[in-house]
Write an enzyme that holds these catalytic residues in place. Structure first.
Site, PDB file in Angstrom:
ATOM      1  N   ASP A  59       0.864  -1.177   0.000  1.00  0.00           N
ATOM      2  CA  ASP A  59       0.000   0.000   0.000  1.00  0.00           C
ATOM      3  C   ASP A  59       0.901   1.226   0.000  1.00  0.00           C
ATOM      4  O   ASP A  59       1.686   1.428   0.923  1.00  0.00           O
ATOM      5  CB  ASP A  59      -0.897  -0.022   1.243  1.00  0.00           C
ATOM      6  CG  ASP A  59      -1.867   1.146   1.318  1.00  0.00           C
ATOM      7  OD1 ASP A  59      -1.660   2.159   0.618  1.00  0.00           O
ATOM      8  OD2 ASP A  59      -2.831   1.057   2.099  1.00  0.00           O
ATOM      9  N   ALA A  87       1.303   5.645  -7.758  1.00  0.00           N
ATOM     10  CA  ALA A  87       0.049   5.250  -7.120  1.00  0.00           C
ATOM     11  C   ALA A  87      -0.813   6.473  -6.822  1.00  0.00           C
ATOM     12  O   ALA A  87      -0.331   7.478  -6.295  1.00  0.00           O
ATOM     13  CB  ALA A  87       0.330   4.485  -5.829  1.00  0.00           C
ATOM     14  N   SER A 137      -0.568  15.895 -12.220  1.00  0.00           N
ATOM     15  CA  SER A 137      -1.728  15.958 -13.098  1.00  0.00           C
ATOM     16  C   SER A 137      -1.909  17.391 -13.562  1.00  0.00           C
ATOM     17  O   SER A 137      -1.525  18.337 -12.859  1.00  0.00           O
ATOM     18  CB  SER A 137      -2.993  15.503 -12.362  1.00  0.00           C
ATOM     19  OG  SER A 137      -4.154  15.716 -13.141  1.00  0.00           O
ATOM     20  N   TYR A 149      -9.597  16.039  -5.358  1.00  0.00           N
ATOM     21  CA  TYR A 149      -8.532  15.356  -6.100  1.00  0.00           C
ATOM     22  C   TYR A 149      -7.556  16.380  -6.670  1.00  0.00           C
ATOM     23  O   TYR A 149      -6.337  16.206  -6.576  1.00  0.00           O
ATOM     24  CB  TYR A 149      -9.127  14.508  -7.230  1.00  0.00           C
ATOM     25  CG  TYR A 149      -8.070  13.990  -8.181  1.00  0.00           C
ATOM     26  CD1 TYR A 149      -7.272  12.894  -7.842  1.00  0.00           C
ATOM     27  CD2 TYR A 149      -7.845  14.601  -9.417  1.00  0.00           C
ATOM     28  CE1 TYR A 149      -6.284  12.431  -8.706  1.00  0.00           C
ATOM     29  CE2 TYR A 149      -6.869  14.140 -10.283  1.00  0.00           C
ATOM     30  CZ  TYR A 149      -6.096  13.061  -9.923  1.00  0.00           C
ATOM     31  OH  TYR A 149      -5.118  12.602 -10.778  1.00  0.00           O
ATOM     32  N   SER A 150      -8.094  17.449  -7.255  1.00  0.00           N
ATOM     33  CA  SER A 150      -7.243  18.505  -7.787  1.00  0.00           C
ATOM     34  C   SER A 150      -6.348  19.075  -6.691  1.00  0.00           C
ATOM     35  O   SER A 150      -5.160  19.319  -6.913  1.00  0.00           O
ATOM     36  CB  SER A 150      -8.101  19.611  -8.404  1.00  0.00           C
ATOM     37  OG  SER A 150      -7.295  20.695  -8.837  1.00  0.00           O
TER      38      SER A 150
END
Length: 230
Positions: A59, A87, A137, A149-150
């Site tokens: 993990d 990940a 990203s 998420y951003s």
């Protein structure tokens, strides 16, 4: 880059899996981690090259797992030349209308995970003048309403520069790779625009970063598909 060892977290599908395959095709040694043992086994069986590929159930948000992954990679292949913090996932909701129970795992994987990998890998990377790659990203360059998420990818953007300042004096390069819209299982079945790229161009960008000659620190690569406006 000739015959080097690369550790990639979260590499059983998508960008991570494509990067692992590209590196294997180039003759390198690769260790990949994944949380799901069955998915990891499937990837290992399909990828081949058992003499140069190591699969580890781990993990990315867990320190003991991450430290063990780095240690086992070095024990198997004798060194660690590069580490790729790949990940990550998106909970798919927003701060305004979402399920807070899904947020903590996403934040831990996307933000804590790269920091843990850096802590585990840096002593090994320093020994050979290696490179740390963080997968960010385009969402970490442009804000959108209530997109947690951003926010995690904005944190990755900041972490990359933070780590560069630390690592550059230790002879270790740091590269942030910012993918735009990529057609991978990341989207969980949601509709993906037709202009979305396959994972291969991102894998090639990562290989390009890892292939830089000694003394060159390539810091940021942003790869959007043509047609993506934001």
């Amino acid at each position: 880059m000739t015959g080097k060892t690369v550790l990639i977290t979260g590499a059983t599908s998508g960008i991570g899996a494509r990067t692992a395959r590209s590196l294997l095709d180039r003759g390198h040694r690769v260790a990949v981690t994944g949380r799901d043992e069955s998915r990891l086994k499937t990837f290992l069986d399909e990828a081949g090259h058992p003499d140069r590929l190591l699969g580890l159930v781990a993990d990315a948000s867990d320190w003991a797992d991450t430290e063990s992954a780095a240690t086992q990679t070095v024990a198997r292949f004798g060194a660690l030349d590069a580490a790729v913090a790949n990940a990550g996932f998106m909970s798919g909701d927003s701060i305004g209308a979402g399920d807070p129970a899904s947020w903590a795992p996403m934040i831990l994987t996307n933000v804590l995970g790269p920091a843990l990998l850096a802590h585990a890998a840096l002593p090994h990377l320093e020994a050979g003048g290696g490179r740390l790659v963080l997968i960010g990203s385009v969402a970490g360059l442009k804000n959108s309403p209530g997109n947690l998420y951003s926010a995690t990818k904005w944190a990755t953007t900041g972490l990359a520069e933070n780590l560069r300042l630390l690592a550059t004096s230790r002879g270790v390069g740091v590269t942030l790779v910012n993918p735009g819209m990529i057609n991978t299982p990341f989207w969980g079945g949601a509709d993906v625009p037709p202009f979305a790229l396959p994972p291969q161009p991102i894998a090639e960008a990562i290989c390009f970063a890892l292939d830089q000659p000694p003394g060159v620190d390539l810091n940021t690569l942003t790869i959007r598909p043509l047609g993506q406006p934001a």
